[in-house]
Motif scaffolding. Sequence first.
Motif, PDB file in Angstrom:
ATOM      1  N   HIS A 130      -7.998   6.264   6.692  1.00  0.00           N
ATOM      2  CA  HIS A 130      -7.066   5.251   7.192  1.00  0.00           C
ATOM      3  C   HIS A 130      -5.829   5.812   7.890  1.00  0.00           C
ATOM      4  N   VAL A 159      -7.397  -0.845   1.854  1.00  0.00           N
ATOM      5  CA  VAL A 159      -7.240   0.610   1.862  1.00  0.00           C
ATOM      6  C   VAL A 159      -7.416   1.167   0.448  1.00  0.00           C
ATOM      7  N   GLY A 191      -3.390   2.533   7.150  1.00  0.00           N
ATOM      8  CA  GLY A 191      -3.919   1.200   7.455  1.00  0.00           C
ATOM      9  C   GLY A 191      -2.803   0.268   7.900  1.00  0.00           C
TER      10      GLY A 191
END
Lengths: 374, 408
Positions: B103, B235, B227
């Motif tokens: 992420h 996430v 994220g």
Amino acid sequence: MNFQFSEEAEALRDEARKFLAAESGREKARAVMNGDATHDAALWSRIAELGWTGLRIPEAHGGLGLSVLELCVLAEEVGRALSPVPFTSSVLMATELLMASGHDSAQAAWLPKLADGSAIGTVAWMEGNATRPDGSPKLACSGDRLTGAKLPVADGLAADFAIVTARDEAGALVIALVDLSATGVSRSACETVDLVRKSAKIVFSDAACTVLARADEAERLRARHLQGTAVLLAFEGLGSADAAMEMAVDYAKERVAFGRRIGGYQAVKHRCADMYIKNQLARSHAYYGAWALLTGAPELALAAAGARVAAIDALQFAAEENVQLHGGIGFTWESDCQFFYRRGRLLALNLGSRTFWSDQLVRALEQRNTDLAA
Amino acid sequence: MDFEDTAEEAAYRAKVREWLAANAAEYKTPYEGDVDLVVRGKAWQAKKYDAGYVGITWPKALGGQGGTPMQQIIFNQEESKYWVPAGIYAIGLGMCIPTVFTHGRPEIIQRYVPVAMKGEEIWCQLFSEPAAGSDLAGIRTKAERDGDGWVINGQKVWTSGAHRADYGIIVTRTDPTQPKHKGLTMFIINMRAPGVEVRPIKQMAGASEFNEVFFTDVRIADDHRLGDVGDGWRVSLTTLMNERLAVGGKPTNSPDAHSLIELARAIDAEEGNMLEQSHVRQKIADVYIQDRGISLTRMRTMSAISSGRTPGPESSISKVVVAKLMQDMGSFAGDMAESAGLLMGDDASSLPHLEALRQGYFWSAGLRIAGGTDEILRNIIAERVLGLPGDIRPDKTVPFNELHKVVS
Ligand SMILES: Cc1cc2nc3c(=O)[nH]c(=O)nc-3n(C[C@H](O)[C@H](O)[C@H](O)COP(=O)(O)OP(=O)(O)OC[C@H]3O[C@@H](n4cnc5c(N)ncnc54)[C@H](O)[C@@H]3O)c2cc1C
């Protein structure tokens, strides 16, 4: 590393599951339970046509000559469907024992008939009164004559022959095959906890038999037979345990109480999760047993005992909780819950109890410790 | 069906074994006394990294080896035959770094991932809070926008290894007007930044491996966000999925059915030794069924991975079984040993395995909670594997700042 079944075996599993789902629903088990027939003869002949009765029998004797892995797969599926046929007695036990005996003339006489399903066999070692599978039988064998009784004998009314344990004049173990149509053999129905797999009491009065093995050879054959059967019955039990779990889970998704589906309540949910856990443990042990059986690995004693104990635990738990999660309906004669409940008791006792097998298991562990130390 | 490696697996195993024999020789026995885990851990991790045994399955672009899951499993199996000090990296490399590279922004990945792989920086996972454990989405630690960065205030708890960590991944609440799962955002936090205070917590079993962590006006640059804003729950699922893979195996060299056999044999009972008693044999069989059952189940999973299939859900049973089993074994061993089961520390009995079983008894109490409690794991099996209905969640759609109204 390859700890899973081959694609061929998986294909057989799919085929067997489809066939049994269509042809062997639990209503067939119920019909046998409530009727006079010893088993579902029509289903048995369909099964024979599929070659399942001769799965392991060499092609020379009319069988398919497949491996024990395929047999494990079928055992599981027959257990899942609770099929009311003498598969366990005849295919998993009598046929395997006859093949392991290496007795040429008995094999020539019976294997072709077993392969095409025209004959049914059974193995009889129990004699009431807390018989242990490794104990000394009371049935007396003098020369090639048997005197005494066996009970309960699973599928004993349907069977054409029985392989029995007996004792000779010197007290040594004898394993013998008896044609149940011979003079001196009489049988009667014998009630047991499992009403689908009908049993008999068989009385032998100077009945003729074929001795398959005697003394040390018989002891070895019996020990090997117990281990192999422990694995095969573990698969059968595993199939039943998964079916019982699925029955419970399906009901928990349907039944509503206090405005919710009961499967949403954790007391119910967690019980289902525990069934899954026990079934997965049993499955892993059964696979280990199958591998040991297939390869004849020295771990067989341990793996077989592990498979047996884990399967007994899994089926008994799933069967008990399946009744419980169904509530009152689960305790009725009409409900299918009783099949698993009864089958759980059968599995727990038809080859020596859980206590017997846990002791075998620890013996095998001790043996392995000694081997490792040596 | 067989338990043998394929040709490629066997070749890889041979290579790993040879390397370990040459490089891990000093870790053949358990460490004794007061050893510096961090110094020893860093040295070991650096060696592994140089030899290409870190991030075995991770992409080459990240500094990984682009290898197969089976290679990672083989390495772990072989490494676990030594007492290497690898534990301090379990959370970072097992859970945090995969979240970072899934992420994070490219510059952030380049900055943190290779350094972490070499073992130069240690990570921790800052999820649980006093009022948010099982109900993880109930966290209160706040992150508020401040210019081009964020300011963090709040508290985490039970953070393993925070006292030696350089960085952590932290879940925060960025929008309390949204329902609890919606207003969360995840960041990378520097554990040495001003305003971060780590206070060790002494555990029931005596050690202090986890901590409380307090945040007072701690600043985080926006590029350290993992994220999107408000996407922190999704996430964190990356981390939790990796956690379920990482937590739950039985600790290396821990007792098993054989340990109980040796212990039982060493204890005299009225007639013969303990091992001859039927109830003892029954219990040992129970332990074997579960313990060996889990390792065989793991083999089924590995077989699936090895042949390129997706493993079934059976691996989800591992932690629930293992943690409780360790507890049962420990109490049973104590019962067999009668009064010797009470002794510990310098006075611990020398009966075989008794001390390890006692330690397992204490450690398992934490293992049944860490990484998801028994109850939460059973819910997961029931809901995700068996498809049973979800729990009642009266708070699911309520804005976080109005949640106090729905508690019954
Ligand atoms: C050794 C150890 C290390 C840890 N390391 C870390 C770490 O590094 N980082 C980190 O973020 N956290 C860590 N934790 C925290 C851990 O994740 C939490 O303790 C755990 O998720 C449980 O939360 P809780 O302690 O708040 O208990 P609670 O959630 O308050 O649970 C209390 C009890 O209620 C039960 N319960 C709660 N909800 C439900 C439900 N829906 N259904 C049924 N029962 C329920 C639980 O099962 C439990 O029995 C660690 C914990 C331990 C013990």
